[in-house]
Structures are given as C-alpha cells and as structure tokens.
Design a protein around this motif. Structure first.
Motif, PDB file in Angstrom:
ATOM      1  N   ARG A   1      14.840   8.422   1.493  1.00  0.00           N
ATOM      2  CA  ARG A   1      14.274   7.271   0.780  1.00  0.00           C
ATOM      3  C   ARG A   1      12.755   7.379   0.687  1.00  0.00           C
ATOM      4  N   LYS A   2      12.118   7.776   1.764  1.00  0.00           N
ATOM      5  CA  LYS A   2      10.653   7.903   1.750  1.00  0.00           C
ATOM      6  C   LYS A   2      10.222   9.018   0.797  1.00  0.00           C
ATOM      7  N   SER A   3      10.972  10.106   0.764  1.00  0.00           N
ATOM      8  CA  SER A   3      10.642  11.205  -0.151  1.00  0.00           C
ATOM      9  C   SER A   3      10.751  10.745  -1.604  1.00  0.00           C
TER      10      SER A   3
ATOM     11  N   GLN B   1      10.361   7.664  -2.662  1.00  0.00           N
ATOM     12  CA  GLN B   1       9.237   6.772  -2.914  1.00  0.00           C
ATOM     13  C   GLN B   1       7.960   7.567  -3.162  1.00  0.00           C
ATOM     14  N   ILE B   2       7.762   8.601  -2.380  1.00  0.00           N
ATOM     15  CA  ILE B   2       6.561   9.431  -2.549  1.00  0.00           C
ATOM     16  C   ILE B   2       6.561  10.063  -3.937  1.00  0.00           C
TER      17      ILE B   2
ATOM     18  N   LEU C   1       2.861   6.892   3.370  1.00  0.00           N
ATOM     19  CA  LEU C   1       4.274   7.251   3.283  1.00  0.00           C
ATOM     20  C   LEU C   1       4.515   8.671   3.793  1.00  0.00           C
ATOM     21  N   LYS C   2       3.611   9.581   3.470  1.00  0.00           N
ATOM     22  CA  LYS C   2       3.752  10.959   3.938  1.00  0.00           C
ATOM     23  C   LYS C   2       3.650  11.038   5.455  1.00  0.00           C
TER      24      LYS C   2
ATOM     25  N   GLU D   1      16.687   7.805   5.836  1.00  0.00           N
ATOM     26  CA  GLU D   1      15.367   7.190   5.721  1.00  0.00           C
ATOM     27  C   GLU D   1      14.341   8.204   5.207  1.00  0.00           C
TER      28      GLU D   1
ATOM     29  N   TYR E   1       4.370   8.599   7.534  1.00  0.00           N
ATOM     30  CA  TYR E   1       5.582   7.979   8.064  1.00  0.00           C
ATOM     31  C   TYR E   1       6.758   8.950   7.976  1.00  0.00           C
ATOM     32  N   ARG E   2       6.850   9.663   6.851  1.00  0.00           N
ATOM     33  CA  ARG E   2       7.921  10.654   6.697  1.00  0.00           C
ATOM     34  C   ARG E   2       7.780  11.770   7.735  1.00  0.00           C
TER      35      ARG E   2
END
Length: 85
Positions: A26-28, A30-31, A58-59, A23, A61-62
């Motif tokens: 994936r977030k990285s 997206q960022i 997003l950052k 996860e 959340y990451r």
C-alpha cells in the motif's frame, strides 16, 4: 497440547508477516501515485515542497516496514524450526 501452541504461533507469525507485506504494498502504491503527481506538477512548473516531504516520509515509513518484515520473517522461521524440532 504443545503442537496446538506451536501451530498458533506459526499462524500468528505468518499473519504478521503478511500484514506487513500488504502494508508495504500500500505504501509503495501511494509513493508511486504521489511521484506521478509530483512529476505532472513539475512539468507545469509547480514546485510542491509539501508533496516532496510527504513522499520522503512515506519512503522512510516503508523502509521501517521492510525492517519489520525482516524481523517477522525471522519469527516465522523460528516458529517453524520450533515446531519441527
């Protein structure tokens, strides 16, 4: 029977650790994609505040996931220590 419970605990802990790591990946990604889009828009003179806000969310959340990953790593370590004790 305890050995089986210990093995299941290790497997569950490792599964959670891997899930969180995936996860984070994936977030990285997206960022990075949104930051590239933001860069292109800034070259075009577009100031997209919504995009900036989304990147910041997003950052955050990451970052929360990184904390969860550290906790999951502790659980994995404890499961192995219990198994080998």
């Amino acid at each position: 029977m305890n050995i089986n419970k210990d093995v299941v605990a290790i497997e569950n802990a490792l599964d959670e650790f891997v899930r969180i790591g995936e996860e984070i990946g994936r977030k990285s990604e997206q960022i990075e994609a949104y930051e590239a889009r933001k860069y292109v828009e800034s070259l075009q003179g577009i100031n997209n505040e919504a995009l900036h806000y989304h990147i910041e969310r997003l950052k955050h959340y990451r970052d929360d996931l990184m904390i969860d990953k550290a906790r999951a790593e502790t659980v994995v370590r404890e499961a192995f220590e219990h198994y080998y004790s």
